[in-house]
Design a protein around this motif. Structure first.
Motif, PDB file in Angstrom:
ATOM      1  N   UNK A  77       0.829  -1.208   0.000  1.00  0.00           N
ATOM      2  CA  UNK A  77       0.000   0.000   0.000  1.00  0.00           C
ATOM      3  C   UNK A  77       0.861   1.253   0.000  1.00  0.00           C
ATOM      4  N   UNK A  78       2.125   1.135   0.401  1.00  0.00           N
ATOM      5  CA  UNK A  78       3.018   2.292   0.373  1.00  0.00           C
ATOM      6  C   UNK A  78       3.586   2.532  -1.017  1.00  0.00           C
ATOM      7  N   UNK A  79       3.398   1.559  -1.927  1.00  0.00           N
ATOM      8  CA  UNK A  79       3.802   1.750  -3.313  1.00  0.00           C
ATOM      9  C   UNK A  79       2.829   2.733  -3.951  1.00  0.00           C
ATOM     10  N   UNK A  80       3.357   3.844  -4.468  1.00  0.00           N
ATOM     11  CA  UNK A  80       2.491   4.920  -4.941  1.00  0.00           C
ATOM     12  C   UNK A  80       1.580   4.456  -6.075  1.00  0.00           C
ATOM     13  N   UNK A  81       2.114   3.637  -6.980  1.00  0.00           N
ATOM     14  CA  UNK A  81       1.310   3.161  -8.100  1.00  0.00           C
ATOM     15  C   UNK A  81       0.131   2.320  -7.621  1.00  0.00           C
ATOM     16  N   UNK A  82       0.380   1.469  -6.621  1.00  0.00           N
ATOM     17  CA  UNK A  82      -0.698   0.622  -6.115  1.00  0.00           C
ATOM     18  C   UNK A  82      -1.677   1.415  -5.254  1.00  0.00           C
ATOM     19  N   UNK A  83      -1.174   2.424  -4.571  1.00  0.00           N
ATOM     20  CA  UNK A  83      -2.068   3.300  -3.810  1.00  0.00           C
ATOM     21  C   UNK A  83      -2.996   4.052  -4.754  1.00  0.00           C
TER      22      UNK A  83
END
Length: 335
Positions: A77-83
């Motif tokens: 969730x901290x991955x910007x793309x996945x967020x």
């Protein structure tokens, strides 16, 4: 014991002076069908509004044999793309009448399995998954249980439908343009080499060198995972190997770029940093960097919309095809 009071349909019916059946028909939108008097409808709705009452979704969905929920499994969730993917998908699901459960696999196979099993236990109606392995048999097994769409990553040798950005083409364009500027040294920092994003992005990188008929130095290709600490470590190894920064650096994700920038900042080397910084994925904060960074920008809105459309189609018993979603390049430095 609890201090909270939960009203039931029977409570609303009693307060409105009607039967439970009448109250249920009014609040579930069946008043016109059963020709309930307008005055009765108004009275029931007023009582419900005064008490902030909503009919039980569980009871309604139980009758339809659906849970009204969907699952999204992402590596981080901290991955910007996945967020961004989760943020784009949640309101779309809500508008379509679904509640979205978002869970993280931490890019680990065992945690991914546990996450999916928890969602299956909640009887979600469909699952959107950013896979962290190429275990095609495992995903095929889950796909027999419920509608399953792969998002952002595809699984090699799997026929499951996916919605993925056209990474190879955009990485090719980014690298080829950089080589056209006379650059002869571009370090590549990637993630797990067996995952489809790594395969696609590396393919675009290699094809650019081939198109330009330039010799590619394999010693400048590093691959670990997509954690920002790996970006830091690969930058450190590259700097040690060369005794300096390379002319250009491409990172296969913004999380890896974070690690690279952290190394540069920590070592106060921004003054002699690479001439060209390139990355897959984008963030508005990159506009504030002292160095221009050209990035491949994924269309999170389309990834989300097309994923949900395929889940809905599968729920309706339809056959769906995979989709490559167009990305574009944010040129912050272009000669």
């Amino acid at each position: 014991m609890t201090a909270f009071q939960r009203l039931t349909m029977a409570d609303i019916a009693q307060l409105a002076g009607v039967s439970k059946t009448t109250a249920s028909m009014v609040l579930n939108g069946q008043a016109e069908q059963y020709r309930i008097a307008a005055s009765t409808v108004a009275r029931v709705r007023q009582v419900a509004a005064e008490h902030h009452f909503q009919p039980s979704a569980s009871a309604r969905l139980l009758r339809s044999r659906r849970s009204g929920t969907l699952g999204l499994v992402v590596p981080e969730l901290t991955n910007f793309a996945h967020a961004l993917l989760a943020q784009a998908l949640e309101p779309l699901c809500r508008d379509a009448g679904f509640q979205l459960f978002v869970v993280s696999s931490n890019d680990q196979a065992d945690m991914e399995t546990k996450a999916v099993e928890q969602l299956l236990a909640r009887q979600v109606d469909g699952l959107m998954l950013v896979p962290c392995t190429n275990n095609a048999k495992l995903y095929a097994k889950w796909a027999k249980r419920l509608p399953l769409v792969l998002v952002d990553r595809r699984v090699i040798d799997s026929n499951l439908p996916f919605v993925v950005s056209n990474a190879e083409e955009q990485v090719f364009t980014l690298i080829e343009h950089t080589l056209a500027q006379g650059v002869t040294e571009i370090a590549y920092f990637g993630g797990q080499m067996l995952l489809s994003p790594s395969i696609d992005r590396l393919a675009g990188y290699q094809r650019a060198w081939q198109t330009r008929q330039l010799a590619l130095n394999p010693a400048l290709i590093w691959q670990r995972d997509y954690q920002n600490q790996s970006g830091y470590a690969m930058m450190s190894e590259c700097y040690t190997l060369l005794g300096r920064y390379p002319e250009a650096i491409f990172t296969a994700s913004i999380s890896l770029l974070e690690g690279v920038l952290a190394f540069m900042n920590e070592h106060n080397h921004f003054n002699n940093a690479p001439q060209h910084l390139l990355s897959f994925d984008d963030h508005r904060l990159l506009d504030c960097m002292p160095l221009p960074i050209n990035t491949v920008v994924q269309d999170s809105a389309q990834l989300a919309a097309q994923s949900l459309q395929r889940i809905q189609a599968l729920l309706a018993g339809e056959t769906v095809e995979s989709s490559w979603v167009a990305a574009h390049i944010n040129w912050r430095q272009k000669v």
